[in-house]
Design a protein around this motif. Structure first.
Motif, PDB file in Angstrom:
ATOM      1  N   ALA A 250      22.862 -14.883  54.198  1.00  0.00           N
ATOM      2  CA  ALA A 250      24.051 -14.016  54.226  1.00  0.00           C
ATOM      3  C   ALA A 250      25.351 -14.801  54.074  1.00  0.00           C
ATOM      4  N   LYS A 251      25.275 -16.122  54.161  1.00  0.00           N
ATOM      5  CA  LYS A 251      26.466 -16.942  53.961  1.00  0.00           C
ATOM      6  C   LYS A 251      26.863 -17.033  52.495  1.00  0.00           C
ATOM      7  N   SER A 252      26.042 -16.485  51.630  1.00  0.00           N
ATOM      8  CA  SER A 252      26.305 -16.523  50.193  1.00  0.00           C
ATOM      9  C   SER A 252      27.710 -16.024  49.884  1.00  0.00           C
ATOM     10  N   THR A 253      28.417 -16.754  49.040  1.00  0.00           N
ATOM     11  CA  THR A 253      29.786 -16.378  48.674  1.00  0.00           C
ATOM     12  C   THR A 253      29.876 -15.782  47.273  1.00  0.00           C
ATOM     13  N   ASN A 254      28.759 -15.702  46.592  1.00  0.00           N
ATOM     14  CA  ASN A 254      28.782 -15.112  45.252  1.00  0.00           C
ATOM     15  C   ASN A 254      27.640 -14.116  45.079  1.00  0.00           C
ATOM     16  N   SER A 255      27.441 -13.311  46.108  1.00  0.00           N
ATOM     17  CA  SER A 255      26.417 -12.272  46.063  1.00  0.00           C
ATOM     18  C   SER A 255      26.824 -11.149  45.116  1.00  0.00           C
ATOM     19  N   THR A 256      25.843 -10.377  44.692  1.00  0.00           N
ATOM     20  CA  THR A 256      26.092  -9.118  44.006  1.00  0.00           C
ATOM     21  C   THR A 256      25.562  -7.998  44.884  1.00  0.00           C
ATOM     22  N   PHE A 257      26.075  -6.780  44.684  1.00  0.00           N
ATOM     23  CA  PHE A 257      25.776  -5.691  45.596  1.00  0.00           C
ATOM     24  C   PHE A 257      25.369  -4.431  44.834  1.00  0.00           C
ATOM     25  N   GLN A 258      24.477  -3.667  45.449  1.00  0.00           N
ATOM     26  CA  GLN A 258      24.079  -2.363  44.938  1.00  0.00           C
ATOM     27  C   GLN A 258      24.263  -1.338  46.050  1.00  0.00           C
ATOM     28  N   LEU A 259      24.907  -0.241  45.713  1.00  0.00           N
ATOM     29  CA  LEU A 259      25.179   0.825  46.682  1.00  0.00           C
ATOM     30  C   LEU A 259      24.311   2.034  46.380  1.00  0.00           C
ATOM     31  N   LEU A 260      23.637   2.518  47.402  1.00  0.00           N
ATOM     32  CA  LEU A 260      22.899   3.776  47.306  1.00  0.00           C
ATOM     33  C   LEU A 260      23.664   4.832  48.098  1.00  0.00           C
TER      34      LEU A 260
ATOM     35  N   SER B 278      20.746 -17.204  46.719  1.00  0.00           N
ATOM     36  CA  SER B 278      19.436 -17.849  46.907  1.00  0.00           C
ATOM     37  C   SER B 278      18.291 -16.951  46.457  1.00  0.00           C
ATOM     38  N   GLY B 279      18.600 -15.727  46.036  1.00  0.00           N
ATOM     39  CA  GLY B 279      17.560 -14.790  45.629  1.00  0.00           C
ATOM     40  C   GLY B 279      17.118 -13.862  46.736  1.00  0.00           C
ATOM     41  N   THR B 280      17.647 -14.041  47.917  1.00  0.00           N
ATOM     42  CA  THR B 280      17.330 -13.165  49.040  1.00  0.00           C
ATOM     43  C   THR B 280      17.995 -11.800  48.840  1.00  0.00           C
ATOM     44  N   ILE B 281      17.291 -10.749  49.207  1.00  0.00           N
ATOM     45  CA  ILE B 281      17.852  -9.398  49.153  1.00  0.00           C
ATOM     46  C   ILE B 281      17.988  -8.881  50.573  1.00  0.00           C
ATOM     47  N   LEU B 282      19.236  -8.630  50.978  1.00  0.00           N
ATOM     48  CA  LEU B 282      19.540  -8.138  52.323  1.00  0.00           C
ATOM     49  C   LEU B 282      19.833  -6.645  52.262  1.00  0.00           C
ATOM     50  N   GLU B 283      19.317  -5.918  53.224  1.00  0.00           N
ATOM     51  CA  GLU B 283      19.532  -4.474  53.299  1.00  0.00           C
ATOM     52  C   GLU B 283      20.554  -4.174  54.393  1.00  0.00           C
ATOM     53  N   LEU B 284      21.664  -3.563  54.023  1.00  0.00           N
ATOM     54  CA  LEU B 284      22.717  -3.206  54.964  1.00  0.00           C
ATOM     55  C   LEU B 284      22.680  -1.707  55.186  1.00  0.00           C
ATOM     56  N   ALA B 285      22.666  -1.292  56.446  1.00  0.00           N
ATOM     57  CA  ALA B 285      22.552   0.132  56.774  1.00  0.00           C
ATOM     58  C   ALA B 285      23.594   0.545  57.802  1.00  0.00           C
ATOM     59  N   GLU B 286      23.844   1.865  57.865  1.00  0.00           N
ATOM     60  CA  GLU B 286      24.821   2.500  58.747  1.00  0.00           C
ATOM     61  C   GLU B 286      26.240   2.168  58.286  1.00  0.00           C
TER      62      GLU B 286
ATOM     63  N   ASN C 277      13.926   5.093  40.529  1.00  0.00           N
ATOM     64  CA  ASN C 277      14.130   5.514  41.916  1.00  0.00           C
ATOM     65  C   ASN C 277      13.457   4.602  42.928  1.00  0.00           C
ATOM     66  N   VAL C 278      12.942   3.469  42.480  1.00  0.00           N
ATOM     67  CA  VAL C 278      12.397   2.474  43.396  1.00  0.00           C
ATOM     68  C   VAL C 278      13.534   1.583  43.873  1.00  0.00           C
ATOM     69  N   LEU C 279      13.693   1.483  45.162  1.00  0.00           N
ATOM     70  CA  LEU C 279      14.772   0.674  45.720  1.00  0.00           C
ATOM     71  C   LEU C 279      14.395  -0.807  45.714  1.00  0.00           C
ATOM     72  N   PRO C 280      15.395  -1.687  45.781  1.00  0.00           N
ATOM     73  CA  PRO C 280      15.112  -3.123  45.789  1.00  0.00           C
ATOM     74  C   PRO C 280      14.169  -3.511  46.932  1.00  0.00           C
ATOM     75  N   THR C 281      13.341  -4.482  46.670  1.00  0.00           N
ATOM     76  CA  THR C 281      12.415  -4.987  47.688  1.00  0.00           C
ATOM     77  C   THR C 281      13.156  -5.954  48.591  1.00  0.00           C
ATOM     78  N   VAL C 282      13.326  -5.557  49.828  1.00  0.00           N
ATOM     79  CA  VAL C 282      14.099  -6.348  50.780  1.00  0.00           C
ATOM     80  C   VAL C 282      13.316  -7.579  51.197  1.00  0.00           C
ATOM     81  N   THR C 283      13.987  -8.703  51.292  1.00  0.00           N
ATOM     82  CA  THR C 283      13.344  -9.956  51.696  1.00  0.00           C
ATOM     83  C   THR C 283      12.916  -9.895  53.158  1.00  0.00           C
TER      84      THR C 283
ATOM     85  N   VAL D 109      23.452  -0.494  51.394  1.00  0.00           N
ATOM     86  CA  VAL D 109      23.914  -1.515  50.451  1.00  0.00           C
ATOM     87  C   VAL D 109      22.866  -2.618  50.397  1.00  0.00           C
ATOM     88  N   TYR D 110      22.536  -3.032  49.193  1.00  0.00           N
ATOM     89  CA  TYR D 110      21.616  -4.147  48.993  1.00  0.00           C
ATOM     90  C   TYR D 110      22.428  -5.331  48.490  1.00  0.00           C
TER      91      TYR D 110
END
Length: 247
Positions: free
Chosen positions: A22-32, A82-90, A5-11, A76-77
């Motif tokens: 965010a220009k990454s074209t081969n990102s992976t995504f996690q949905l909460l 590049s290893g960056t973790i972006l947090e998308l909300a709303e 239940n620990v969420l990803p650590t946002v960069t 969405v994470y």
């Protein structure tokens, strides 16, 4: 907190650095999001349609809620190349971000405006449907559904059918390809049709709304989205959503 239940650590970085990531074209995504369709449905559909690599995170909301920016889901994470973790909300912001990333907002500023206006028109329809029909008390649900269909849904149908015909009646809101507006319409049509009270018929079908039905058929014929819709998880979300609202 347990690892589940620990969420990803946002960069943590500057806006410029995050924008570059965010220009990454081969990102992976996690949905909460909860195990329902709801505000997670279109996000799942966009990720599936676009062929993205994604997964759902296990939900332990009392523990996870304080870890989210607005204390609401979906979140969405994005794990970039590049290893960056972006947090998308709303939800609306997430949907438009993903649509931009996956080229679902048209090819110019005018097309983007058209996509946005029909996307938001359909979102307004959805926001009215949930409290008036889905969440209505069982004893008045059928009557409320009839009123909603006559007072709100019928106007939406007329306006959207007319625009779709003006676009060539090709099953798209803009040009000749699927956009965010198409996927939004498909998700809301599916939700209305899933939650139809007994003794009532929703005025949405190939015969009654042919132009809108083409939008649904075009999008759902895409192999990636079709595979998602036919998956066990998608079927579970159907069942969970019906159970949540008592259908």
């Amino acid at each position: 907190m347990s690892p589940s239940n620990v969420l990803p650590t946002v960069t943590k970085a500057s806006t410029d650095a995050l924008a570059e990531a965010a220009k990454s074209t081969n990102s992976t995504f996690q949905l909460l999001y909860f195990p329902l369709h709801g505000r997670g449905e279109l996000i799942r559909d966009i990720l599936a349609y676009s062929g993205a690599k994604w997964e759902e995170l296990p939900v332990d909301w009392p523990v996870q809620k304080p870890q989210t920016p607005f204390r609401v889901v979906p979140i969405v994470y994005e794990h970039t190349s590049s290893g960056t973790i972006l947090e998308l909300a709303e939800s609306n912001a997430i949907e438009r971000y993903l649509a931009l990333k996956f080229n679902l907002l048209g090819s110019n500023i005018w097309e983007e405006h058209l996509v946005n206006r029909y996307y938001y028109s359909t979102d307004v329809l959805y926001q009215g449907f949930v409290p008036r029909v889905a969440a209505a008390k069982p004893e008045v649900r059928a009557e409320e559904a009839k009123k909603f269909y006559e007072e709100v849904l019928s106007k939406w149908i007329t306006i959207h059918e007319e625009h779709l015909r003006q676009n060539g009646d090709n099953g798209h809101y803009v040009g000749h390809r699927v956009t965010l507006a198409d996927l939004k319409t498909v998700s809301v049509i599916n939700r209305i049709l899933l939650l139809v009270p007994k003794g009532v018929e929703a005025p949405l079908s190939a015969e009654l709304t042919p132009s809108l039905w083409k939008v649904k058929q075009n999008a759902e014929s895409h192999p990636s989205l079709a595979a998602w819709k036919q998956s066990q998880r998608s079927q579970e979300l159907d069942s969970n959503t019906k159970a949540r609202f008592g259908f």
